[in-house]
Design a protein around this motif. Structure first.
Motif, PDB file in Angstrom:
ATOM      1  N   LEU A 119       0.836  -1.206   0.000  1.00  0.00           N
ATOM      2  CA  LEU A 119       0.000   0.000   0.000  1.00  0.00           C
ATOM      3  C   LEU A 119       0.869   1.254   0.000  1.00  0.00           C
ATOM      4  CD1 LEU A 119      -2.720  -1.228   2.525  1.00  0.00           C
ATOM      5  CD2 LEU A 119      -2.984  -0.938   0.056  1.00  0.00           C
ATOM      6  N   GLU A 120       2.039   1.166   0.631  1.00  0.00           N
ATOM      7  CA  GLU A 120       2.965   2.314   0.653  1.00  0.00           C
ATOM      8  C   GLU A 120       3.445   2.629  -0.759  1.00  0.00           C
ATOM      9  OE1 GLU A 120       3.160  -0.270   2.722  1.00  0.00           O
ATOM     10  OE2 GLU A 120       2.608   0.737   4.604  1.00  0.00           O
ATOM     11  N   LEU A 122       1.928   1.851  -3.518  1.00  0.00           N
ATOM     12  CA  LEU A 122       0.792   2.334  -4.312  1.00  0.00           C
ATOM     13  C   LEU A 122       0.466   3.794  -4.013  1.00  0.00           C
ATOM     14  CD1 LEU A 122      -1.526  -0.809  -4.233  1.00  0.00           C
ATOM     15  CD2 LEU A 122      -0.132   0.024  -6.140  1.00  0.00           C
ATOM     16  N   ARG A 123       0.737   4.225  -2.777  1.00  0.00           N
ATOM     17  CA  ARG A 123       0.499   5.626  -2.427  1.00  0.00           C
ATOM     18  C   ARG A 123       1.387   6.556  -3.250  1.00  0.00           C
ATOM     19  NH1 ARG A 123       1.003   5.173   3.568  1.00  0.00           N
ATOM     20  NH2 ARG A 123      -0.645   3.613   3.481  1.00  0.00           N
ATOM     21  N   ALA A 126      -0.297   7.126  -6.734  1.00  0.00           N
ATOM     22  CA  ALA A 126      -1.743   7.250  -6.472  1.00  0.00           C
ATOM     23  C   ALA A 126      -2.517   7.590  -7.739  1.00  0.00           C
ATOM     24  CB  ALA A 126      -2.001   8.292  -5.387  1.00  0.00           C
ATOM     25  N   ARG A 129      -3.165   3.955  -8.914  1.00  0.00           N
ATOM     26  CA  ARG A 129      -3.654   2.900  -8.016  1.00  0.00           C
ATOM     27  C   ARG A 129      -5.144   2.603  -8.131  1.00  0.00           C
ATOM     28  NH1 ARG A 129      -3.451   5.450  -1.794  1.00  0.00           N
ATOM     29  NH2 ARG A 129      -4.935   7.101  -2.278  1.00  0.00           N
ATOM     30  N   THR A 134      -7.597  -3.583  -5.131  1.00  0.00           N
ATOM     31  CA  THR A 134      -7.826  -3.012  -3.805  1.00  0.00           C
ATOM     32  C   THR A 134      -8.469  -1.636  -3.908  1.00  0.00           C
ATOM     33  OG1 THR A 134      -5.968  -4.219  -2.893  1.00  0.00           O
ATOM     34  CG2 THR A 134      -6.688  -2.271  -1.683  1.00  0.00           C
ATOM     35  N   PHE A 135      -7.885  -0.766  -4.720  1.00  0.00           N
ATOM     36  CA  PHE A 135      -8.425   0.596  -4.767  1.00  0.00           C
ATOM     37  C   PHE A 135      -9.721   0.667  -5.559  1.00  0.00           C
ATOM     38  CE2 PHE A 135      -4.410   1.218  -2.920  1.00  0.00           C
ATOM     39  CZ  PHE A 135      -4.669   2.195  -1.985  1.00  0.00           C
ATOM     40  N   MET A 447      -9.584  -0.946   5.949  1.00  0.00           N
ATOM     41  CA  MET A 447      -8.245  -0.430   5.666  1.00  0.00           C
ATOM     42  C   MET A 447      -7.671   0.183   6.941  1.00  0.00           C
ATOM     43  SD  MET A 447      -7.875  -1.215   2.499  1.00  0.00           S
ATOM     44  CE  MET A 447      -6.546  -0.296   1.760  1.00  0.00           C
ATOM     45  N   ASN A 449      -5.177   2.790   6.955  1.00  0.00           N
ATOM     46  CA  ASN A 449      -4.660   4.154   6.846  1.00  0.00           C
ATOM     47  C   ASN A 449      -5.621   5.009   6.035  1.00  0.00           C
ATOM     48  OD1 ASN A 449      -3.146   6.505   6.108  1.00  0.00           O
ATOM     49  ND2 ASN A 449      -1.294   5.381   6.661  1.00  0.00           N
ATOM     50  N   ARG A 451      -5.190   7.479   4.361  1.00  0.00           N
ATOM     51  CA  ARG A 451      -4.667   7.910   3.060  1.00  0.00           C
ATOM     52  C   ARG A 451      -5.040   6.931   1.947  1.00  0.00           C
ATOM     53  NH1 ARG A 451       1.292   9.666   5.447  1.00  0.00           N
ATOM     54  NH2 ARG A 451       0.416  11.196   6.900  1.00  0.00           N
ATOM     55  N   ASP A 452      -5.518   5.763   2.349  1.00  0.00           N
ATOM     56  CA  ASP A 452      -5.858   4.748   1.354  1.00  0.00           C
ATOM     57  C   ASP A 452      -7.356   4.651   1.078  1.00  0.00           C
ATOM     58  OD1 ASP A 452      -3.167   4.163   1.136  1.00  0.00           O
ATOM     59  OD2 ASP A 452      -3.244   2.585   2.665  1.00  0.00           O
TER      60      ASP A 452
END
Ligand code: ATP
Ligand code: MN
Length: 465
Positions: A119-120, A122-123, A126, A129, A134-135, A447, A449, A451-452
Motif C-alpha cells: 500500500l505504501e 501504491l500511495r 496514487a 492505483r 484493492t483501490f 483499511m 490508513n 490515506r488509502d
C-alpha cells in the motif's frame, strides 16, 4: 468491428444466461494474460466490478502475433461469442472473434505488473492505483457510502444544505485553518502595526478554508428544520496519523428541535444504515478486502449493525479508565481530553462495542455546546468506534443568547453577530454532529490508513496529483 452495443462486465456476470450464445462487445483493461501455444486467456476488467471477464483467444482463428500488444494494463475492445465457462469461479467467458487494442501499456514501464504491491508503494503512484483491485474496491465502496448518506437523509426529509468552503470564521476557535489570500507573500502590504493589512486582501479581510460547515448549518436548520451538509473540509493540523487528512469530507446534519438523546439516536441509526447499505450493495468488494486485509471485517460490520451502542457520560468513562489498572502512555484524570488509547480501551477492551461518550467538561469542548445544569459539563456526544476511535463528534447546541454570548466573549470570539442572531430571533433547542466520511470508509473497508480511502490524499508534505 460490427455495431454491437457494449455490455459492461458487471452486467455480463450478473445475468450470464441472457448473454450465452450471443455476440457481445466488451471494453476494458488487461489485468493478466496467460495461456499456451494454442490459446490465450485474457482477464479483462472495466472497473464496473472487482471481477474480470475471461477472454479466450484461439490461435487457429486469430494469429498469436495479433496479440503482441495485449499486455497487463493495455486497453482493449473485444467482440465475440459469450459462452458458458468451464473454468472454476466464472460462469461466462468470451470466445474472441475480434480484438482492437485502444492503448498499449509497455511492460517495461507500466508499474502495475505484479499483484501484491504494498500500500505504501501504491500511495506513491496514487494516479494509477485506482486500477488495482484493492483501490477499485475501496473507491466503489466510497461511492456507495456517499450515495447512502444522501439517501438516508433525503428519505428522512432532511435538506442538503451547501455551506461555504471559504470562510472568515473559525468554527472551533483553533488555529488549524489554511489561509486563503491573493496578497503577494513576498511583498505584503503592512498596516501601521506592522502586521499584514488584510483590508487590501481579496475579501477585504482575512479568510480561510472551512474546518466545519456547522455554524452556517445552524442557520439552515433554524429555517428549514433538518439539514445536512456533505462537503470538503480542511484542517492544517500537522498530525501525521493514520486517521487525519488535511483535506477530508465531512457530513454534518443539524436539526432544529432535537435534544441530545434524539441526536444520539440519529447518529446511531445513520451509521448502521450506511454500513448495512454497503454490505448489501458492495458484497464482492467487501469480501475481497476481507480476504486480503482483514479476515474479521464482515463479522465486525454485522456486529456493529446488530448491537446497541453504549451511552456513557464522560465522568463514568474516566472512572472506568482510572480503575482499569492499565498503564496508559498519557495520564487519565477528570478534565483531560481523552487520547486515542483511552477511547480505544473503552471501546475495544472494556465494552467491546461502539460507545457514545457524553457530557464532557466544558473546558475541552467548543463554545457552542449546551451547558448542563451542573455548570461544569456540556451536552457533547462523541461516537467512538473499534479500530478508529472518534468517528463522530456532536452536541446539543447552546440556545440561550446570554449564555452563548458570554462563552464567546470568554474565548475572545468576535465579529460573529450573524451566528448569535440564531439565538436572538426565534431561538430553538437544536443539535447536530459531524461524521468524518473517510473514517466511516476506513471502518467499512477495514483499511488501516486514511490515506488509502480517498483517491488523492492531502497530508503534511504531500500534495501530489
Ligand atoms: P480528532 O480528535 O480525531 O482529531 P476532532 O475532535 O478534531 O477529531 P471534530 O472537530 O469533532 O474532530 O470533527 C468531526 C469529525 O470529523 C470527527 O469525529 C472525525 O470523524 C472527522 N475528522 C476530524 N478531523 C479529521 C481529519 N483531520 N481527517 C479526517 N477526518 C477528520
Ligand atoms: Mn471531536
Amino acid at each position: 468491428m460490427q455495431q454491437i452495443k457494449r455490455t459492461t462486465v458487471k452486467t455480463l456476470l450478473a445475468e450470464p444466461d441472457k448473454f450465452i450464445g450471443k455476440e457481445v462487445d466488451v471494453k476494458g483493461w488487461v489485468r493478466t494474460r496467460r495461456g499456451n501455444k494454442n490459446v490465450a486467456f485474457i482477464a479483462l476488467n472495466d472497473g464496473t466490478t472487482i471481477k474480470n471477464v475471461q477472454i479466450v483467444v484461439d490461435f487457429s482463428k486469430m494469429p498469436e502475433e495479433s496479440l503482441k500488444d495485449v499486455t497487463t494494463g493495455a486497453s482493449l475492445h473485444v467482440q465475440g461469442e459469450a459462452v458458458a465457462s468451464q473454468g472454476k469461479g466464472q460462469s461466462i467467458e468470451i470466445q474472441a472473434a475480434e480484438i482492437e487494442v485502444y492503448g498499449k501499456a509497455d511492460p517495461a514501464e507500466y508499474p502495475l505488473q505484479k499483484k501484491g504491491h504494498s500500500l505504501e508503494f501504491l500511495r506513491e503512484i496514487a494516479h494509477l492505483r485506482p486500477r488495482t483491485n484493492t483501490f477499485g474496491a475501496v473507491l466503489r465502496i466510497r461511492h456507495a457510502l456517499a450515495f447512502a448518506v444522501h439517501k438516508f437523509f433525503n428519505d428522512k426529509g432532511f435538506y442538503y444544505f451547501h455551506t461555504p468552503l471559504i470562510t472568515a470564521s473559525d468554527c472551533e476557535g483553533a488555529g488549524a485553518q489554511f489561509q486563503v489570500t491573493t496578497l503577494p507573500l513576498d511583498q505584503l502590504p503592512l498596516g501601521e502595526d506592522g502586521k499584514p493589512d488584510y483590508s487590501k486582501d481579496f475579501f477585504g479581510k482575512m479568510a480561510s478554508l472551512t474546518v466545519s460547515g456547522q455554524l452556517e448549518g445552524e442557520l439552515g436548520a433554524t429555517a428549514l428544520g433538518c439539514i445536512y451538509t456533505f462537503g470538503p473540509t480542511f484542517r492544517a493540523e500537522n498530525s501525521n496519523t493514520p486517521r487525519h487528512l488535511s483535506e477530508f469530507w465531512m457530513i454534518e446534519p443539524e436539526m432544529a428541535f432535537y435534544e441530545i438523546e434524539e441526536n444520539m439516536d440519529l447518529a446511531e441509526e445513520f451509521i448502521k444504515y450506511c454500513i448495512s447499505y454497503a454490505l448489501e450493495n458492495c458484497r464482492d468488494d467487501i469480501e475481497f478486502l476481507a480476504e486480503h486485509f482483514d479476515k474479521e471485517l464482515v463479522e465486525r460490520l454485522n456486529f456493529v449493525i446488530n448491537n446497541d451502542f453504549v451511552r456513557l457520560p464522560y465522568t463514568e468513562g474516566v472512572r472506568i479508565l482510572e480503575e482499569s489498572g492499565k498503564k496508559f502512555e498519557f495520564p487519565v484524570y477528570w478534565g483531560v481530553d481523552l487520547a486515542s488509547e483511552h477511547e480505544r480501551y473503552l471501546v475495544e477492551e472494556h465494552f467491546k462495542k461502539p460507545v457514545i461518550l457524553t457530557d464532557y467538561p466544558k473546558e475541552i469542548k467548543a463554545f457552542y455546546m449546551k451547558l448542563n445544569d451542573d455548570g461544569k459539563t456540556v451536552r457533547a456526544m462523541d461516537v467512538l468506534f473499534p479500530k478508529i476511535g472518534e468517528i463522530i463528534g456532536g452536541s446539543q447546541r447552546e440556545e440561550d443568547y446570554g449564555k452563548l454570548r458570554q462563552r464567546m466573549a470568554d474565548q475572545g470570539l468576535e465579529g460573529m453577530d450573524w451566528y448569535l442572531d440564531t439565538r436572538k430571533f426565534g431561538s430553538v433547542p437544536h443539535s447536530g454532529f459531524g461524521l468524518g466520511f473517510e473514517r466511516l470508509i476506513l471502518f467499512v473497508t477495514g483499511m488501516q490508513n486514511i490515506r488509502d480511502v480517498i483517491p488523492f490524499p492531502r497530508y503534511p508534505n504531500n500534495c501530489e496529483f
